[in-house]
Design an enzyme around this catalytic site. Sequence first.
Site, PDB file in Angstrom:
ATOM      1  N   ARG A  39      13.859 -12.801  -6.251  1.00 31.04           N
ATOM      2  CA  ARG A  39      14.912 -12.478  -5.299  1.00 31.04           C
ATOM      3  C   ARG A  39      14.527 -12.848  -3.870  1.00 31.04           C
ATOM      4  O   ARG A  39      15.356 -13.344  -3.096  1.00 31.04           O
ATOM      5  CB  ARG A  39      15.269 -10.992  -5.393  1.00 31.04           C
ATOM      6  CG  ARG A  39      16.172 -10.617  -6.554  1.00 31.04           C
ATOM      7  CD  ARG A  39      15.508 -10.727  -7.930  1.00 31.04           C
ATOM      8  NE  ARG A  39      14.426  -9.785  -8.156  1.00 31.04           N
ATOM      9  CZ  ARG A  39      13.504  -9.893  -9.112  1.00 31.04           C
ATOM     10  NH1 ARG A  39      13.496 -10.932  -9.942  1.00 31.04           N
ATOM     11  NH2 ARG A  39      12.545  -9.004  -9.244  1.00 31.04           N
ATOM     12  N   THR A  75      15.840  -5.450  -3.950  1.00 29.81           N
ATOM     13  CA  THR A  75      16.175  -6.750  -3.379  1.00 29.81           C
ATOM     14  C   THR A  75      17.388  -7.366  -4.065  1.00 29.81           C
ATOM     15  O   THR A  75      18.207  -8.043  -3.433  1.00 29.81           O
ATOM     16  CB  THR A  75      14.960  -7.698  -3.462  1.00 29.81           C
ATOM     17  OG1 THR A  75      13.797  -6.980  -3.041  1.00 29.81           O
ATOM     18  CG2 THR A  75      15.144  -8.899  -2.561  1.00 29.81           C
ATOM     19  N   THR A 116      10.388  -5.426   0.137  1.00 32.57           N
ATOM     20  CA  THR A 116      10.113  -6.861   0.175  1.00 32.57           C
ATOM     21  C   THR A 116      10.575  -7.450   1.507  1.00 32.57           C
ATOM     22  O   THR A 116      11.417  -6.874   2.203  1.00 32.57           O
ATOM     23  CB  THR A 116      10.865  -7.612  -0.939  1.00 32.57           C
ATOM     24  OG1 THR A 116      12.264  -7.469  -0.721  1.00 32.57           O
ATOM     25  CG2 THR A 116      10.489  -7.101  -2.317  1.00 32.57           C
ATOM     26  N   CYS A 184      11.273  -0.650  -2.535  1.00 30.93           N
ATOM     27  CA  CYS A 184      11.069  -1.675  -3.565  1.00 30.93           C
ATOM     28  C   CYS A 184      10.584  -0.895  -4.771  1.00 30.93           C
ATOM     29  O   CYS A 184       9.667  -0.075  -4.651  1.00 30.93           O
ATOM     30  CB  CYS A 184      10.034  -2.711  -3.121  1.00 30.93           C
ATOM     31  SG  CYS A 184       9.457  -3.760  -4.482  1.00 30.93           S
TER      32      CYS A 184
END
Lengths: 223, 223
Positions: A39, A75, A116, A184
Amino acid sequence: MGPLATVDFMHKLLAATPATRDQDHLPLLVSSIPQVPDRTAAYRGEGASPLPALIASGRRLVDGGASLIVMPCNTAHLWFEPLQEALGVPMLHLVDAALGEARRTLGDAPLGLLATEATVTSGLYTARAPQIAWRLPTGRELAQWVTPGIAAVKAGDLASGRRLLAAAADSLKSRGAQGLVLGCTEIPIVLDGNAARMPVIDATAALARCTVAWVTGRRRPFG
Amino acid sequence: MGPLATVDFMHKLLAATPATRDQDHLPLLVSSIPQVPDRTAAYRGEGASPLPALIASGRRLVDGGASLIVMPCNTAHLWFEPLQEALGVPMLHLVDAALGEARRTLGDAPLGLLATEATVTSGLYTARAPQIAWRLPTGRELAQWVTPGIAAVKAGDLASGRRLLAAAADSLKSRGAQGLVLGCTEIPIVLDGNAARMPVIDATAALARCTVAWVTGRRRPFG
């Protein structure tokens, strides 16, 4: 997408379900396809979009009879809207679940965000809660601690992952964060409030609790 | 069927897979339907057969593209043959996986078996390995320790489950068991070789290793 994060979510879903025997638990259909294109690379324009693979994975669940879909990958929520439109069944938004818990437990205190690079720089969290004084990892901190920390968890090296992510958490705390969003789904596998030395919002657990609440109908998911 | 056992199996599947990043892991479609009728009650003739629900669950996986099916529930293997026939895709047999590991690691030493009443009394394990001098829980031990121990794990009370199942393991050891087959997928969630005070064969982990071996084609599943 991260298969360990999927298992972690399932575990938290069980923990969030009031049950005394097997039959009390929610029926679950899980499509764990670790081959979905990365991603963050896609967000950077350096790799294929994950959207076709996400739609294919979700369609498999819809065809199997799913009446609600959740996606324990932060993400991937950059593609939430077109995915939901393509699937046509209710979906709960992981980031809204996490921000709802943050508001209920920490008010509008300054929050750190570990996530992320794509989640941080896209504003996936910050644009949805602009009233919060966010403390974000710098580009250098992302490169030195957060990205390699997440990669270590994905590679099964949990000790290194914990060490790297705790270093990033320390830096956000020193800049005023009074709570930390684990944004995340690899991160709560290794980091808790003790390791982070401040209250944490575990987005995975928040989504699990919203899912149980939605299914049991006791309250609105983000109420 | 036991949703915590399903999560435990997925975890062991990840551990058994050589991987350094998400994309190295196996794509997985999971149908976790805790509403499948109780297997031991059905075996006793006191409840509905689980077979129609097992077939419906398996068909959902076949329709989703599964090329191999595994079922991390020992007792449900009493319906393995008609299920495999109905589904028409390869399936790996959990009990064969566990017995293969037992033979490789413990030879033909006397083995204890901790499992549901249906698994114990049906001969699901013992008839497939008649050369082993099995030490089985008595009816009283099943009623006093094993059945309530498994139920405690299913209800999320892991401490009680561990205590009850360890008591049953002690008794089998005192009767000469030199190793212990954990023949119900709830049991390895709470019992390991330390708690059992003898080497254990974890049927869940054995099935996970067989699955990875089958998929990666490095060796025959029960070789």
